[in-house]
Design an enzyme around this catalytic site. Sequence first.
Site, PDB file in Angstrom:
ATOM      1  N   HIS A 254      18.157  84.860 -27.600  1.00 15.07           N
ATOM      2  CA  HIS A 254      17.202  84.475 -26.554  1.00 15.07           C
ATOM      3  C   HIS A 254      17.443  83.050 -26.074  1.00 15.07           C
ATOM      4  O   HIS A 254      17.147  82.722 -24.935  1.00 15.07           O
ATOM      5  CB  HIS A 254      15.765  84.597 -27.062  1.00 15.07           C
ATOM      6  N   GLN A 341      11.287  90.656 -12.887  1.00 12.65           N
ATOM      7  CA  GLN A 341      10.049  90.071 -12.398  1.00 12.65           C
ATOM      8  C   GLN A 341       8.780  90.694 -12.973  1.00 12.65           C
ATOM      9  O   GLN A 341       7.791  89.984 -13.163  1.00 12.65           O
ATOM     10  CB  GLN A 341      10.023  90.153 -10.862  1.00 12.65           C
TER      11      GLN A 341
HETATM   12  P1  FAD Z   1       8.760  92.309   5.045  1.00  9.01           P
HETATM   13  O1  FAD Z   1       9.848  92.446   4.106  1.00  9.01           O
HETATM   14  O2  FAD Z   1       8.678  91.099   5.885  1.00  9.01           O
HETATM   15  O3  FAD Z   1       8.789  93.585   6.007  1.00  9.01           O
HETATM   16  C1  FAD Z   1       7.983  93.694   7.147  1.00  9.01           C
HETATM   17  C2  FAD Z   1       8.634  94.647   8.133  1.00  9.01           C
HETATM   18  O4  FAD Z   1       7.723  94.927   9.187  1.00  9.01           O
HETATM   19  C3  FAD Z   1       9.877  94.069   8.790  1.00  9.01           C
HETATM   20  O5  FAD Z   1      10.957  94.956   8.620  1.00  9.01           O
HETATM   21  C4  FAD Z   1       9.494  93.955  10.254  1.00  9.01           C
HETATM   22  O6  FAD Z   1      10.576  94.184  11.141  1.00  9.01           O
HETATM   23  C5  FAD Z   1       8.448  95.043  10.383  1.00  9.01           C
HETATM   24  N1  FAD Z   1       7.501  94.852  11.493  1.00  9.01           N
HETATM   25  C6  FAD Z   1       6.732  93.771  11.775  1.00  9.01           C
HETATM   26  N2  FAD Z   1       5.972  94.013  12.866  1.00  9.01           N
HETATM   27  C7  FAD Z   1       6.258  95.269  13.278  1.00  9.01           C
HETATM   28  C8  FAD Z   1       5.795  96.085  14.344  1.00  9.01           C
HETATM   29  N3  FAD Z   1       4.851  95.680  15.182  1.00  9.01           N
HETATM   30  N4  FAD Z   1       6.312  97.311  14.461  1.00  9.01           N
HETATM   31  C9  FAD Z   1       7.256  97.764  13.630  1.00  9.01           C
HETATM   32  N5  FAD Z   1       7.737  97.031  12.609  1.00  9.01           N
HETATM   33  C10 FAD Z   1       7.228  95.807  12.441  1.00  9.01           C
HETATM   34  N6  FAD Z   1      11.334  89.079  -3.527  1.00  9.01           N
HETATM   35  C11 FAD Z   1      11.378  89.382  -4.800  1.00  9.01           C
HETATM   36  O7  FAD Z   1      10.418  89.924  -5.321  1.00  9.01           O
HETATM   37  N7  FAD Z   1      12.475  89.116  -5.575  1.00  9.01           N
HETATM   38  C12 FAD Z   1      13.558  88.520  -5.057  1.00  9.01           C
HETATM   39  O8  FAD Z   1      14.524  88.285  -5.773  1.00  9.01           O
HETATM   40  C13 FAD Z   1      13.549  88.193  -3.696  1.00  9.01           C
HETATM   41  N8  FAD Z   1      14.603  87.585  -3.149  1.00  9.01           N
HETATM   42  C14 FAD Z   1      14.567  87.276  -1.845  1.00  9.01           C
HETATM   43  C15 FAD Z   1      15.655  86.642  -1.282  1.00  9.01           C
HETATM   44  C16 FAD Z   1      15.672  86.330   0.061  1.00  9.01           C
HETATM   45  C17 FAD Z   1      16.855  85.637   0.641  1.00  9.01           C
HETATM   46  C18 FAD Z   1      14.547  86.682   0.872  1.00  9.01           C
HETATM   47  C19 FAD Z   1      14.547  86.376   2.343  1.00  9.01           C
HETATM   48  C20 FAD Z   1      13.447  87.296   0.315  1.00  9.01           C
HETATM   49  C21 FAD Z   1      13.430  87.580  -1.036  1.00  9.01           C
HETATM   50  N9  FAD Z   1      12.350  88.171  -1.646  1.00  9.01           N
HETATM   51  C22 FAD Z   1      12.396  88.489  -2.954  1.00  9.01           C
HETATM   52  C23 FAD Z   1      11.085  88.361  -0.925  1.00  9.01           C
HETATM   53  C24 FAD Z   1      10.831  89.819  -0.518  1.00  9.01           C
HETATM   54  O9  FAD Z   1      11.939  90.321   0.185  1.00  9.01           O
HETATM   55  C25 FAD Z   1       9.559  89.872   0.303  1.00  9.01           C
HETATM   56  O10 FAD Z   1       8.494  89.392  -0.466  1.00  9.01           O
HETATM   57  C26 FAD Z   1       9.239  91.284   0.735  1.00  9.01           C
HETATM   58  O11 FAD Z   1      10.274  91.790   1.533  1.00  9.01           O
HETATM   59  C27 FAD Z   1       7.939  91.347   1.528  1.00  9.01           C
HETATM   60  O12 FAD Z   1       7.703  92.687   1.847  1.00  9.01           O
HETATM   61  P2  FAD Z   1       6.786  93.138   3.060  1.00  9.01           P
HETATM   62  O13 FAD Z   1       6.996  94.600   3.187  1.00  9.01           O
HETATM   63  O14 FAD Z   1       5.410  92.654   2.876  1.00  9.01           O
HETATM   64  O15 FAD Z   1       7.349  92.400   4.350  1.00  9.01           O
HETATM   65  P1  NAP Z   2       8.168  79.435  -1.664  1.00  8.38           P
HETATM   66  O1  NAP Z   2       8.546  79.702  -3.041  1.00  8.38           O
HETATM   67  O2  NAP Z   2       6.737  79.334  -1.316  1.00  8.38           O
HETATM   68  O3  NAP Z   2       8.930  78.120  -1.223  1.00  8.38           O
HETATM   69  C1  NAP Z   2       8.759  77.528   0.011  1.00  8.38           C
HETATM   70  C2  NAP Z   2       9.385  76.132  -0.026  1.00  8.38           C
HETATM   71  O4  NAP Z   2       9.191  75.549   1.209  1.00  8.38           O
HETATM   72  C3  NAP Z   2       8.772  75.247  -1.056  1.00  8.38           C
HETATM   73  O5  NAP Z   2       9.832  74.670  -1.780  1.00  8.38           O
HETATM   74  C4  NAP Z   2       7.985  74.212  -0.277  1.00  8.38           C
HETATM   75  O6  NAP Z   2       8.219  73.030  -1.011  1.00  8.38           O
HETATM   76  C5  NAP Z   2       8.622  74.240   1.086  1.00  8.38           C
HETATM   77  N1  NAP Z   2       7.675  74.109   2.213  1.00  8.38           N
HETATM   78  C6  NAP Z   2       6.503  74.766   2.374  1.00  8.38           C
HETATM   79  N2  NAP Z   2       5.933  74.388   3.548  1.00  8.38           N
HETATM   80  C7  NAP Z   2       6.757  73.507   4.119  1.00  8.38           C
HETATM   81  C8  NAP Z   2       6.716  72.754   5.336  1.00  8.38           C
HETATM   82  N3  NAP Z   2       5.698  72.869   6.185  1.00  8.38           N
HETATM   83  N4  NAP Z   2       7.731  71.928   5.596  1.00  8.38           N
HETATM   84  C9  NAP Z   2       8.771  71.797   4.745  1.00  8.38           C
HETATM   85  N5  NAP Z   2       8.860  72.464   3.585  1.00  8.38           N
HETATM   86  C10 NAP Z   2       7.859  73.309   3.282  1.00  8.38           C
HETATM   87  O7  NAP Z   2       8.731  80.546  -0.718  1.00  8.38           O
HETATM   88  P2  NAP Z   2      10.171  81.111  -0.464  1.00  8.38           P
HETATM   89  O8  NAP Z   2      11.256  80.357  -1.085  1.00  8.38           O
HETATM   90  O9  NAP Z   2      10.169  81.247   1.004  1.00  8.38           O
HETATM   91  O10 NAP Z   2      10.123  82.525  -1.159  1.00  8.38           O
HETATM   92  C11 NAP Z   2       9.212  83.511  -0.698  1.00  8.38           C
HETATM   93  C12 NAP Z   2       8.880  84.453  -1.807  1.00  8.38           C
HETATM   94  O11 NAP Z   2      10.011  85.233  -2.128  1.00  8.38           O
HETATM   95  C13 NAP Z   2       8.469  83.691  -3.030  1.00  8.38           C
HETATM   96  O12 NAP Z   2       7.142  84.023  -3.375  1.00  8.38           O
HETATM   97  C14 NAP Z   2       9.394  84.146  -4.096  1.00  8.38           C
HETATM   98  O13 NAP Z   2       8.698  84.592  -5.228  1.00  8.38           O
HETATM   99  C15 NAP Z   2      10.147  85.316  -3.505  1.00  8.38           C
HETATM  100  N6  NAP Z   2      11.537  85.166  -3.942  1.00  8.38           N
HETATM  101  C16 NAP Z   2      11.814  85.397  -5.221  1.00  8.38           C
HETATM  102  C17 NAP Z   2      13.090  85.222  -5.666  1.00  8.38           C
HETATM  103  C18 NAP Z   2      13.438  85.509  -7.092  1.00  8.38           C
HETATM  104  O14 NAP Z   2      14.572  85.321  -7.489  1.00  8.38           O
HETATM  105  N7  NAP Z   2      12.536  85.977  -7.910  1.00  8.38           N
HETATM  106  C19 NAP Z   2      14.073  84.793  -4.821  1.00  8.38           C
HETATM  107  C20 NAP Z   2      13.741  84.542  -3.504  1.00  8.38           C
HETATM  108  C21 NAP Z   2      12.449  84.721  -3.081  1.00  8.38           C
HETATM  109  P3  NAP Z   2       7.573  71.611  -0.655  1.00  8.38           P
HETATM  110  O15 NAP Z   2       6.204  71.917  -0.161  1.00  8.38           O
HETATM  111  O16 NAP Z   2       7.624  70.815  -1.898  1.00  8.38           O
HETATM  112  O17 NAP Z   2       8.471  71.034   0.367  1.00  8.38           O
HETATM  113 FE1  SF4 Z   3      12.412  94.958 -14.641  1.00 11.10          FE
HETATM  114 FE2  SF4 Z   3      11.889  96.752 -12.750  1.00 11.10          FE
HETATM  115 FE3  SF4 Z   3      13.110  94.479 -12.111  1.00 11.10          FE
HETATM  116 FE4  SF4 Z   3      14.373  96.416 -13.502  1.00 11.10          FE
HETATM  117  S1  SF4 Z   3      13.642  96.530 -11.387  1.00 11.10           S
HETATM  118  S2  SF4 Z   3      14.375  94.243 -13.956  1.00 11.10           S
HETATM  119  S3  SF4 Z   3      12.700  97.161 -14.759  1.00 11.10           S
HETATM  120  S4  SF4 Z   3      11.041  94.685 -12.922  1.00 11.10           S
END
Ligand code: FAD
Ligand code: NAP
Ligand code: SF4
Length: 676
Positions: A254, A341
Amino acid sequence: MSSYPRLFEPLDLGFTTLRNRVVMGSMHTGLEDRAWDTNKLAAYFAERARGGVGLVITGGYAPNRTGWLLPFGAKLTTKAEAYRHRAITRAVHEAGGKIAIQILHAGRYSYMPGSVSASAIKAPINPFRPRSLSAKGVERTIDDYARCAALAKLAGYDGCEIMGGEGYFINQFLAPRTNKRTDDWGGTPAKRRRLAVEIVRRVRAAVGPEFIIVFRLSMAELVENGQTFEEIRTLARELEAAGVHILNTDIGWHEARVPTIVTSVPRAAFVEFTAEITRAVGIPVCASNRINMPEIAEEILTRGDAQLISLARPLLADPEWVNKAAMDRVDEINTCIACNQACLDHAFARKTVSCLLNPRAGHETELILSPTRRAKRIAVVGAGPAGLSAAVNLAERGHRVDLFEADDKIGGQFDIARRIPGKEEFDESLRYYTRMLEITGVTVRLGTRVGADELIAGGYDEVVLATGVKPRVPDIPGIDHPMVLSYAELVREGRPVGKRVAVIGAGGIGYDISEFLTVEGHPTLKPDEWKQEWGIDADDEQVRGQLAVPRPAPAAREVVLLQRKSTPFGKDLGKTTGWVHRAAVQAKGVEQLGGVNYERIDDHGLHISFGAAHERPQLIPVDNVIVCAGQESVRDLEQPLRAAGMDPHLIGGADLAAELDAKRAIDQGTRLAARL
Ligand code: FAD
Ligand code: NAP
Ligand code: SF4
């Protein structure tokens, strides 16, 4: 006949036969710790046994109180406890499976005062220092293992797994890192191995020949001053001679600073260690770690690298994994993306273990998706994780679902996530949802930004708004400069960037984008390349802990990652994955600047200052600025619908952008689907 004949070949152990080669690896769910959760645990295991698993292994139970992982955690030391377990063993047997209990003594990983170990050496991940167990204490502990196994037999288990890896108690005796003893239990490799071998002997004597004994063997320790591979192989042979039926693979302690199960670890990355042990012994060996699809499992078995495959998290994500593989319905498998997660991160936060992709995991008795009695017409707007989970589950329950998506493909923000190097597994989730939308008969309307008028005119019984989030545009002078791109423009649209880049925002996305920018060409690393990056030596049998000097590929460009707060970088990243992201960007030389103010962006680059008084003005001369400053909800449809007398359901990012992740999005989608 299945496409995976090896996977579905029964395994005859002489006195009992496993119906196939799939072992459900031990996972501590948290349900083990509470007597009143026994029925929940039984339902959880039974669902996996019905799903076709050959042998289920429970989470860890301590053989005595000092072996507890946590105060008042799971243990099996009394007959009363054993009788309680009968609900579990009965449920699994009725479902046609077999089940073994894992006996786990935490040693110095026990999160409480009064813990014991080979020597009084504190673990770097635990504030509590153990005391060195006396020789008498060692003898008593061995007897406790034997008693625990006998109680397991009384409880109806088919066998037990003795946890000998991950840096727990037995492993602490095995490795010179933690065993500095000079008595009969340390000092030479043979004496360090004695505890493990003696436990197996006495357990075998206590349970007789017809009780499966699995030993979880640390095959690569990935810590300094761990065992050599030569020592590990000798141990494997001694364990076989002592009466073990199956050796299970364990990789990494770990406290290891090499990732072993996160999503960026290539599939089956460690199987070569297992294959070496398989060659050394005559008993079946079980491969584990990052095996999540039937093809790779079948390849391992066909090569003869192992005789069994351990799946742990993949069975949280999809309890029907085995049956789907057997019926060649592999495209319906909800593939574990190794995000940790909702499983490991929950375990470390002492929350019940579940799954980001399958919120029912660990909640089988509460979150029930039964067929609906009244089929409704339901519109789901947005095909991100929230909308997808709602649409598929609603349709599975029998509702008629129209899914609208503005983009020409499904996925939402997940479609960006899957393009990050090391997150290729996220593709599997979109493959799964694509297939499930087909099977469940959801009407999918891609490329359709649906408006309120159409939804109102549609006469739907229910409307679900899963419209997600859009990247926040921070109020910084020059934010509209052409050098500035959002993370979505960079990744999804593939916009070119220069050799020097600043990233605004160091949340999960800021880290992902930093990795994206520093990895040239975004290749999927092969196991050997990945081992070189992280410093794993799989060749030299004399090297302790299987460690080498890490040799990361050079960064593709210079990256500066910035945040306004002064707290440590990456503090809010996942408990079990955050350190990997932090180490990865550090290895690529990403500069990190905290406590900054963004003053302006112009042709020269990004101008910043520090602190409330805007001191130490500084220019960061970059070619591009990528904004990862969080997100805002997209909710433009809500008010018009309400004005028309409708009551839409908001889920995922549309409900709340703060702290949104796919775990919450899918959870909300699934729970709403269960209610409607
Ligand atoms: P969204 O993913 O934003 O989906 C909303 C959808 O609605 C979009 O496809 C949009 O086109 C559609 N839409 C909006 N308005 C309309 C309309 N009027 N008509 C039709 N369609 C519409 N999360 C994790 O948990 N683990 C991770 O490791 C992780 N890594 C990430 C890495 C990156 C680079 C990014 C960008 C995100 C990551 N996330 C991760 C975050 C995760 O992808 C989001 O939290 C999640 O996708 C949110 O889901 P949602 O369905 O609420 O919204
Ligand atoms: P986030 O974790 O909320 O980070 C946003 C960042 O933007 C913070 O570092 C914040 O830091 C900065 N910020 C916020 N408001 C700002 C402003 N007005 N001007 C400048 N900086 C600002 O969100 P995220 O990185 O967009 O990720 C979105 C979600 O996706 C998160 O909840 C995360 O859990 C998920 N996600 C998860 C993974 C994963 O590996 N598990 C990977 C990607 C995303 P400061 O305020 O200090 O500047
Ligand atoms: Fe854990 Fe589900 Fe993520 Fe697999 S997909 S690592 S089981 S939370």
